[in-house]
Design an enzyme around this catalytic site. Sequence first.
Site, PDB file in Angstrom:
ATOM      1  N   HIS A 195       0.751  -1.429  -0.014  1.00 12.95           N
ATOM      2  CA  HIS A 195       0.053   0.095   0.133  1.00 12.95           C
ATOM      3  C   HIS A 195       0.823   1.344   0.061  1.00 12.95           C
ATOM      4  CE1 HIS A 195      -3.529   2.198   0.804  1.00 12.95           C
ATOM      5  NE2 HIS A 195      -3.010   3.029   1.763  1.00 12.95           N
ATOM      6  N   HIS A 210     -10.037   3.022   0.148  1.00 10.50           N
ATOM      7  CA  HIS A 210     -10.100   2.669   1.645  1.00 10.50           C
ATOM      8  C   HIS A 210     -10.759   1.206   1.871  1.00 10.50           C
ATOM      9  CE1 HIS A 210      -9.504   4.145   6.174  1.00 10.50           C
ATOM     10  NE2 HIS A 210      -8.370   4.108   5.367  1.00 10.50           N
TER      11      HIS A 210
END
Length: 749
Positions: A55, A104
């Site tokens: 990420h 998210h």
Amino acid sequence: MTLDTVKNAEQTPDTSLPWAELGLKPDEYERITAILGRRPTGAELAMYSVMWSEHCSYKSSKVHLRQFGEKAPESTAMLVGIGENAGVVDVGQGYAVTFKVESHNHPSYIEPYQGAATGVGGIVRDILAMGARPVAVMDPLRFGDPHEADTKRVAHGVVAGIGGYGNCLGLPNIGGEVVFDACYQGNPLVNALCVGVMKHEDIHLAKASGPGNKVILYGARTGGDGIGGVSVLASETFESTGPTKRPAVQVGDPFQEKLLIECTLEIFREKLVVGIQDLGGAGLSCATSELASAGTGGMRIELDTVPLRDATLSPEEILMSESQERMCAVVEPHNVDRFLEICEKWDVIATVIGEVTDGDRLEIYWHGEQIVDVPPRTVAHEGPVYERPYARPEWQDALQGDDAGKLPRPATGAELRDALLRLVGSPNQASKSWITDQYDRYVLGNTVLAQPEDSGMVRIDEETNLGVAVATDGNGRYAKLDPYAGAQLALAEAYRNVAATGARPLAVSDCLNFGSPEDPAVMWQFAEATRGLADACQVLGTPVTGGNVSLYNQTGQTAIHPTPVVAVLGVIDDVTRRTPMAFAEEGQLIYLLGETREEFGGSAWSQVDHGHLGGLPPKVDLEQEKLLAEILISGSRDGMIDAAHDLSDGGLAQALVESCLKGGKGARVVVPEGQDAFVTLFSESAGRAIVSVPRSEELRFTDMCRARGLAATRIGVVDGEVLDVQGQFSVPLAELRQAHEAAIPALLG
């Protein structure tokens, strides 16, 4: 437990550390020891593990993302590009606009409300960190099968989280998408976009320069929520056993964030910072290493001075915590007192936690003991880079060969009418007002267009009426059939949506949502989509300013459809000349712009009537998209069109219904001579739009289209309270509205 200091690490090389549990591979751990010349301390291991996660480091995607720079079109508008918190473009009159879309996803499945809420909060702070006032947000969403009970759990929580956080911040939510598909059942996509506005001279960057300058942490106290959020959640595949790992989901406080925004903007106005970074993914590990790496290279932090919500947190946990509503600023010593005064005024906790040094190391101390001594670039910017193997999947040919053209079609007027009602009442084509009505779209008073318009639009200067429009689009069904074309179709649709409102497309941000990069088939999808998007941006002249990659979006071995979500931002000189989608004036002429072909691969009709996915997606003609955009922008600016709506999912049939219902006006439409009614109504050929033209402007408009070589076919007139496809069927608007608006409340309400 004895504190693991740098000195202790040098003296105990054989101590075993939980590097695998933190998501590091054996060769990555070996590289860390080579960089340091010793084993890492626990705190150093924590920092490397989160900063080298997928990420944060983009280690599987970097080699492909480089194309966005290598193929970037020349742009006089670009002020800040890839590499900062968000891209910035010049929109004229001394204004700069920053925008970015991020994901998210995993947190929003585990804890939907907080996952979605903190997604909004995080992207808002990215925009704030550039020096801008946030002015609007958008949310492209993907959920699973709407008939599954768990979809209701996730969708309810996500929508409430977005509305709860954004509404409390006082930011209008002006657009986005909501898509349902079984492929997202265990892995919803919650992407969040924010737009901010500033003057050119107010742009701020994330760098820590100037030895002796102080490092100030301000905002909320640091807690145990979100520890390992990026490495535990966003950088691995979910198993099929359901929601777990709740402690790794951050908890948001929008009222604290509102104070943080106003406090930061006042600090900017007084020019008190030389560098600033928000604390999002990887928390303090990210903020300190990135600030130091982008600056002079040296920083000393006293970690025990960090304000805590939980006094039992270890140094490693403090460094990994992703507690929300926090920022880190670099401030010259003579400005520190004023900085702290402003924070106190806004009831924002602020603490000097360190200073910039003239060295080249990031050093972190805990009660006088050194626990971190690293070269900051190796943490923040020199992580692993993988050239993952990729290969076109064996099943791709069979998928593309399963052409939607073979499917039984409606042939009679009655069958076409039934197909239309099924289409507009299906979850993906139905009105999303049940969702969007939970968002405040008009707070701040500058929203000009919002859902369900083709793009959201906000005024940024109340005197000149300068404004910006933003649209997000992405069709995972198209991308599954052909990732290269699918990414280009996502860009083309967002570009077309912006132009349809009268704004000139300027720049792109993207959120690339894919499955596991360790699967060669998924990596091929990613490589193709990235290549397609880079190539298309080059042709359209819209550079990628930044964005996000979200990988490991799969449950067990089942990956989501490749879903590149593309956001396009455009500028409009005068928002009072915008073009809405609604048919508003009876007697106006309806024109279909662009060419219609028999293209049904990945179409809404094939999904709704047959549950089918196969064939090839619509062809992309980027030069045609540019031409169409020019016509739409010119027609809007010169008063030749009163309404415009792009054609995409559901084709002409869907577009007509939406424009009729939005304006409360019916339409009489004819199928052009020699064309098949079904193809005319339901084809999803790209590069098309419908417009309504005042009769007084018809000649001028058609002359413009003819001179520029764009097909423009008069197909009807705005009239009455019925959608009448002459010679085929008619449907009262009341019946269409019932079908269109009842579906989502019935599924989710």
